[in-house]
Design a protein around this motif. Structure first.
Motif, short mmCIF file in Angstrom:
data_model
loop_
_atom_site.label_atom_id
_atom_site.label_comp_id
_atom_site.label_asym_id
_atom_site.label_seq_id
_atom_site.Cartn_x
_atom_site.Cartn_y
_atom_site.Cartn_z
N GLU A 70 0.82 -1.21 0.00
CA GLU A 70 0.00 0.00 0.00
C GLU A 70 0.86 1.27 0.00
OE1 GLU A 70 -3.49 1.95 2.72
OE2 GLU A 70 -3.37 -0.23 2.62
N GLU A 71 1.93 1.25 0.78
CA GLU A 71 2.76 2.45 0.88
C GLU A 71 3.61 2.71 -0.36
OE1 GLU A 71 4.36 -1.07 3.09
OE2 GLU A 71 2.60 0.16 3.40
N ASP A 72 3.79 1.71 -1.22
CA ASP A 72 4.61 1.88 -2.42
C ASP A 72 3.80 2.01 -3.71
OD1 ASP A 72 7.15 1.70 -1.10
OD2 ASP A 72 6.70 -0.42 -0.79
N GLN A 73 2.49 1.95 -3.59
CA GLN A 73 1.62 1.97 -4.76
C GLN A 73 1.83 3.22 -5.62
OE1 GLN A 73 -2.50 1.31 -3.89
NE2 GLN A 73 -3.16 2.14 -5.82
N GLU A 74 1.84 4.40 -5.01
CA GLU A 74 2.00 5.65 -5.77
C GLU A 74 3.32 5.69 -6.53
OE1 GLU A 74 -0.05 8.23 -6.46
OE2 GLU A 74 -1.62 7.07 -5.46
N TYR A 78 3.68 6.02 -10.53
CA TYR A 78 4.49 7.10 -11.10
C TYR A 78 5.50 6.54 -12.10
CZ TYR A 78 7.65 11.10 -11.35
OH TYR A 78 8.43 12.13 -11.79
N PHE A 79 6.17 5.45 -11.73
CA PHE A 79 7.14 4.81 -12.61
C PHE A 79 6.48 4.36 -13.92
CE2 PHE A 79 9.23 1.05 -14.31
CZ PHE A 79 10.57 1.39 -14.31
N LEU A 80 5.36 3.66 -13.79
CA LEU A 80 4.66 3.15 -14.97
C LEU A 80 4.16 4.30 -15.85
CD1 LEU A 80 2.68 0.22 -13.36
CD2 LEU A 80 4.49 0.00 -15.08
N ARG A 82 5.41 7.11 -16.36
CA ARG A 82 6.51 7.75 -17.09
C ARG A 82 7.11 6.84 -18.16
NH1 ARG A 82 10.76 10.55 -13.80
NH2 ARG A 82 11.11 11.37 -15.87
N SER A 83 6.73 5.56 -18.17
CA SER A 83 7.27 4.62 -19.14
C SER A 83 6.67 4.88 -20.52
CB SER A 83 6.96 3.18 -18.72
OG SER A 83 7.23 2.30 -19.78
N GLY A 84 7.50 4.84 -21.52
CA GLY A 84 7.03 5.02 -22.89
C GLY A 84 6.26 3.83 -23.43
N TYR A 85 6.30 2.72 -22.71
CA TYR A 85 5.61 1.51 -23.16
C TYR A 85 4.16 1.44 -22.70
CZ TYR A 85 10.37 -0.08 -24.07
OH TYR A 85 11.64 -0.19 -24.53
N VAL A 86 3.81 2.18 -21.67
CA VAL A 86 2.47 2.09 -21.08
C VAL A 86 1.49 2.92 -21.91
CG1 VAL A 86 1.07 2.57 -19.03
CG2 VAL A 86 3.38 1.66 -18.77
N ARG A 87 0.44 2.25 -22.39
CA ARG A 87 -0.62 2.90 -23.17
C ARG A 87 -1.83 3.22 -22.32
NH1 ARG A 87 3.02 3.97 -25.60
NH2 ARG A 87 3.84 2.93 -27.41
N GLU A 88 -2.11 2.36 -21.33
CA GLU A 88 -3.25 2.55 -20.43
C GLU A 88 -2.80 2.11 -19.04
OE1 GLU A 88 -6.96 0.82 -21.96
OE2 GLU A 88 -5.91 0.60 -23.87
N LEU A 89 -3.32 2.81 -18.03
CA LEU A 89 -2.94 2.51 -16.66
C LEU A 89 -4.17 2.60 -15.78
CD1 LEU A 89 -0.51 1.95 -14.80
CD2 LEU A 89 -0.13 4.41 -14.67
N TYR A 90 -4.42 1.55 -14.99
CA TYR A 90 -5.64 1.47 -14.18
C TYR A 90 -5.31 1.10 -12.75
CZ TYR A 90 -7.77 0.98 -18.81
OH TYR A 90 -8.14 1.17 -20.11
N LEU A 91 -6.08 1.65 -11.83
CA LEU A 91 -6.08 1.20 -10.44
C LEU A 91 -7.30 0.30 -10.30
CD1 LEU A 91 -4.68 1.45 -7.73
CD2 LEU A 91 -6.13 3.40 -7.22
N MET A 92 -7.08 -0.94 -9.90
CA MET A 92 -8.13 -1.94 -9.87
C MET A 92 -8.72 -2.07 -8.48
SD MET A 92 -7.82 -2.67 -13.03
CE MET A 92 -8.87 -4.08 -13.28
N THR A 93 -9.88 -2.73 -8.40
CA THR A 93 -10.45 -3.04 -7.09
C THR A 93 -9.55 -4.08 -6.43
OG1 THR A 93 -11.86 -4.76 -8.04
CG2 THR A 93 -12.82 -2.56 -7.80
N GLY A 94 -9.57 -4.11 -5.13
CA GLY A 94 -8.70 -5.02 -4.41
C GLY A 94 -7.54 -4.25 -3.81
N SER A 96 -4.37 -2.64 -3.46
CA SER A 96 -3.21 -2.10 -4.18
C SER A 96 -2.94 -2.81 -5.50
CB SER A 96 -1.98 -2.12 -3.29
OG SER A 96 -2.22 -1.39 -2.12
N LYS A 97 -3.97 -3.01 -6.31
CA LYS A 97 -3.80 -3.67 -7.61
C LYS A 97 -3.73 -2.63 -8.72
CE LYS A 97 -5.35 -8.29 -7.16
NZ LYS A 97 -5.90 -9.41 -7.82
N ILE A 98 -2.77 -2.83 -9.60
CA ILE A 98 -2.55 -1.94 -10.73
C ILE A 98 -2.57 -2.79 -11.99
CG2 ILE A 98 -0.90 -0.38 -11.83
CD1 ILE A 98 0.32 -0.02 -8.97
N MET A 99 -3.21 -2.28 -13.05
CA MET A 99 -3.14 -2.94 -14.34
C MET A 99 -2.62 -1.93 -15.35
SD MET A 99 -5.81 -4.93 -16.80
CE MET A 99 -5.46 -6.53 -16.14
N ALA A 100 -1.66 -2.37 -16.15
CA ALA A 100 -1.11 -1.53 -17.21
C ALA A 100 -1.21 -2.30 -18.53
CB ALA A 100 0.34 -1.19 -16.92
#
Length: 165
Positions: A70-74, A78-80, A82-94, A96-100
């Motif tokens: 939880e404390e490292d989620q942000e 932030y890292f994702l 700034r990545s040139g590879y990421v087209r979509e970025l989502y915070l999911m239910t559950g 601290s789940k992230i989908m990219a």
């Protein structure tokens, strides 16, 4: 939102270059009425922009799902972001789940991204899973329509597909 606005949105989703006159003719309202409705939808942020959908042959797409502390989620977001590879970025239910949704010309580039995530966030990512897309079957916003004749009725293609009830 009324039915007319929903229909305007559907038409623009299917063809962002459709003229206000064409839309008005199909809905039996004036071009000016369509223009006013579209302007209001833009002002409200419902319509966020218009773009050309470009097919890039050979692009590799991967869905990356991460569970962080939880404390490292942000920091991971932030890292994702700034990545040139990421087209979509989502915070999911559950928790601290992230989908990219990530894309690159080569699979090795996506493997490198995963390697950098592991190196940068060692111990901060609890779980991670990457699934590379084998084939796009339908993408309304990318101009790909589902071919029912290709998959319909085939027992082999329906193995393991259980209803979501």
């Amino acid at each position: 939102m009324d039915d007319t606005n929903k229909e305007i949105l559907r038409m623009l989703r299917d063809n962002g270059r459709m003229s206000f006159a064409e839309i008005g003719k199909k809905l039996d309202i004036s071009r000016v009425a369509v223009k006013k409705r579209v302007a209001k939808l833009e002002a409200e942020g419902v319509i966020r922009g218009y773009k050309a959908v470009i097919h890039r042959e050979g692009m590799v797409k991967m869905f990356l799902t991460l569970t962080t502390t939880e404390e490292d989620q942000e920091e991971v977001i932030y890292f994702l972001n700034r990545s040139g590879y990421v087209r979509e970025l989502y915070l999911m239910t559950g928790a601290s789940k992230i989908m990219a949704v990530v894309e690159a010309l080569e699979l090795s580039e996506l493997k490198y991204l995963v390697k950098m995530l592991n190196k940068t966030f060692d111990g901060k990512i609890k779980t991670g899973r990457g699934n590379v897309v084998a084939e796009v079957l339908r993408n309304d916003f990318g101009g790909v329509r589902y071919d029912e004749t290709r998959y319909r009725g085939s027992a082999e293609n329906n193995k393991g597909n259980e209803p979501l009830s």
